[in-house]
Design a protein around this motif. Structure first.
Motif, PDB file in Angstrom:
ATOM      1  N   LYS A  76       1.174  -1.025  -0.618  1.00 29.27           N
ATOM      2  CA  LYS A  76       0.133  -0.243   0.037  1.00 29.27           C
ATOM      3  C   LYS A  76       0.955   1.383   0.113  1.00 29.27           C
ATOM      4  N   SER A  77       0.362   2.267  -0.790  1.00 29.15           N
ATOM      5  CA  SER A  77       1.732   3.989  -0.932  1.00 29.15           C
ATOM      6  C   SER A  77       1.010   4.096   0.364  1.00 29.15           C
ATOM      7  N   ALA A  78       2.973   4.851   0.186  1.00 26.47           N
ATOM      8  CA  ALA A  78       3.330   5.583   1.955  1.00 26.47           C
ATOM      9  C   ALA A  78       2.947   6.476   0.536  1.00 26.47           C
ATOM     10  N   GLN A  79       2.803   7.399  -0.218  1.00 29.65           N
ATOM     11  CA  GLN A  79       2.581   8.628  -1.048  1.00 29.65           C
ATOM     12  C   GLN A  79       1.014   9.123  -1.436  1.00 29.65           C
ATOM     13  N   PRO A  80       1.083   9.929  -0.659  1.00 31.23           N
ATOM     14  CA  PRO A  80      -0.058  10.526  -0.878  1.00 31.23           C
ATOM     15  C   PRO A  80      -0.346  10.999  -1.915  1.00 31.23           C
ATOM     16  N   HIS A  81      -1.952  10.348  -2.185  1.00 33.31           N
ATOM     17  CA  HIS A  81      -2.992   9.989  -3.994  1.00 33.31           C
ATOM     18  C   HIS A  81      -1.928   9.224  -4.281  1.00 33.31           C
ATOM     19  N   HIS A  82      -1.825   8.276  -4.382  1.00 35.48           N
ATOM     20  CA  HIS A  82      -1.110   6.689  -4.169  1.00 35.48           C
ATOM     21  C   HIS A  82      -2.057   5.668  -3.576  1.00 35.48           C
ATOM     22  N   ASP A  83      -2.364   4.329  -4.722  1.00 33.36           N
ATOM     23  CA  ASP A  83      -2.286   3.418  -4.007  1.00 33.36           C
ATOM     24  C   ASP A  83      -2.032   2.002  -4.030  1.00 33.36           C
ATOM     25  N   ASP A  85       2.405   1.128  -3.936  1.00 33.27           N
ATOM     26  CA  ASP A  85       4.129   1.305  -3.979  1.00 33.27           C
ATOM     27  C   ASP A  85       4.680   0.256  -5.161  1.00 33.27           C
ATOM     28  N   HIS A 135      -3.009   4.386  -9.526  1.00 34.42           N
ATOM     29  CA  HIS A 135      -2.204   5.422  -9.269  1.00 34.42           C
ATOM     30  C   HIS A 135      -0.946   4.430  -8.620  1.00 34.42           C
ATOM     31  N   TRP A 137       3.068   4.217  -7.286  1.00 34.78           N
ATOM     32  CA  TRP A 137       4.214   5.075  -7.028  1.00 34.78           C
ATOM     33  C   TRP A 137       5.241   4.479  -7.662  1.00 34.78           C
ATOM     34  N   THR A 144       5.412   8.595 -11.009  1.00 33.51           N
ATOM     35  CA  THR A 144       3.687   8.738 -10.597  1.00 33.51           C
ATOM     36  C   THR A 144       3.824   7.490 -12.668  1.00 33.51           C
TER      37      THR A 144
END
Length: 396
Positions: A76-83, A85, A135, A137, A144
């Motif tokens: 699961k992404s640790a980046q904002p607005h991403h689903d 990693d 989305h 990362w 992206t």
């Protein structure tokens, strides 16, 4: 004498584009392998069956080619607005080495599907029928990527009628958008690391060549086919069966990597096998693809042949296709000139297995070229899921 037992790890074997790889959720890996380091590399090497002095990867999941010696770790992404990693490891076949320096564009097509099926995408984002926009990362290159994955009755749709040259059977189309695919300057400079669209590359004891160096999708060195004695219509056996030719390409790649600023010393290229790629281009010509399909001169804008991990690729790496589309959109590069020059927003190129279309829009900003995104269609399919097994002592 006691022997170590085997351990089993949840995994999925997937085709993405014209590649195959073993996919893992990071949380399913043994704790010591959930972070970068020797233990993680040892695990992936053993899963794939490397290093193998026989070059066959018989005792692992690898297929003894650069297209099939691949691993993916998702979380699961640790980046904002991403689903999700996405971390990609290219596993060397004959040496104990995992290259983390770049992305796999082909396997990107499978990332969205795996993420949806394995609970890495929020349920409210998944329609009952339609397209799920994932989305991604890309952790290797800090970029992206957006995957548009078809959904039928709440499940990923894998079957369909989309045909991709280099893949035997049709499947569902997955459109991939590579956002801002050019390098941001952290690894070897801007999109054109030397500041030039065309450079002179001098390789001792080999020759002097015109080259376009580009960081887009993946760092790539483009040469003119004619300058290195090729037509641009070659299939794998014409080059992969020629040890002297492969050695020459590797030497050119090493000197190109140094000129791009990716390495400081030529010897470093041996530990950076995945990047940069090296490719050669020519104008459109008629040829017969590896499947026996006739490709007419009118079917392509140009021809491209690319090498990956020291061998001519059977089709085209997805990341190299991004580099091709980007370079084709910029007037004056060798790729653009091979396609006839001028401005263009899409290009169809011929590769050993057939043809591929990739789109890219280039703009000039403050005197510098920029590409906001590159787009192509691929497909993906789960081949097997369950567990892979490796001897426990492989993690020591």
């Amino acid at each position: 004498m006691p022997f170590a037992p085997q351990i089993k790890i949840p995994a999925t074997y997937m085709r993405g584009g014209t590649s195959k790889g073993v996919f893992f959720k990071r949380s399913d890996l043994p704790e010591a392998a959930q972070q970068a380091g020797a233990i993680r590399d040892q695990l992936l090497l053993r899963v794939i069956g490397s290093p193998d002095p026989y070059g066959k990867q018989i005792d692992g999941m690898g297929g003894a080619t650069s297209s099939t010696s691949k691993t993916v770790i998702l979380d699961k992404s640790a980046q904002p607005h991403h689903d999700v990693d996405y971390l990609f490891g290219q596993v060397s076949i004959d040496s104990a080495f995992v290259d983390w320096s770049g992305n796999c564009g082909n396997l990107t097509a499978a990332v969205g599907a795996f993420a949806i099926a394995n609970g890495l995408v929020a349920a409210e984002k998944i329609p009952e029928n339609g397209i799920c926009t994932v989305h991604i990362w890309q952790a290797n290159i800090q970029k992206t990527i957006i995957a548009h994955v078809p959904i039928t009755q709440g499940q990923v749709q894998e079957t369909g009628d989309f045909e991709l040259d280099g893949v035997t059977f049709p499947a569902a189309e997955v459109q991939i958008e590579f956002l801002d695919p050019a390098d941001d300057g952290e690894d070897g400079g801007a999109m054109f690391p030397t500041g030039n669209l065309v450079d002179t590359l001098l390789v001792p004891e080999v020759g002097e060549f015109q080259a376009t160096f580009i960081n887009a999708g993946i760092p790539t060195i483009f040469l003119n086919a004619a300058d290195i004695g090729y037509e641009g219509t070659e299939l794998q056996d014409a080059i992969n069966g020629d040890a002297a030719a492969l050695a020459r390409f590797e030497k050119i790649r090493a000197y190109g990597a140094k000129q791009m600023g990716l390495i400081q010393d030529i010897a470093e290229a041996e530990k950076r096998q995945h990047t940069p790629k090296i490719a050669f281009v020519s104008g459109p010509k008629s040829y017969v693809s590896s499947s026996g399909k006739a490709i007419g001169e009118q079917d392509t804008d140009l021809l491209v042949r690319a090498l990956s991990m020291g061998k001519l690729h059977h089709a085209m790496m997805g990341t190299a296709a991004v580099a091709i589309g980007t370079a084709a959109a910029i007037p004056g590069t060798l790729v653009n000139l091979a396609a006839g020059g001028g401005e263009r927003e899409a290009v169809r190129f011929g590769h050993p297995s057939g043809t591929l279309r990739v789109g890219a829009q280039a703009v000039q900003e403050n005197g510098q070229w920029a590409v906001k995104k590159a787009v192509m269609s691929r497909s993906a399919r789960v081949l097997m899921e369950g567990w892979v097994r490796i001897p426990q002592d492989a993690l020591k």
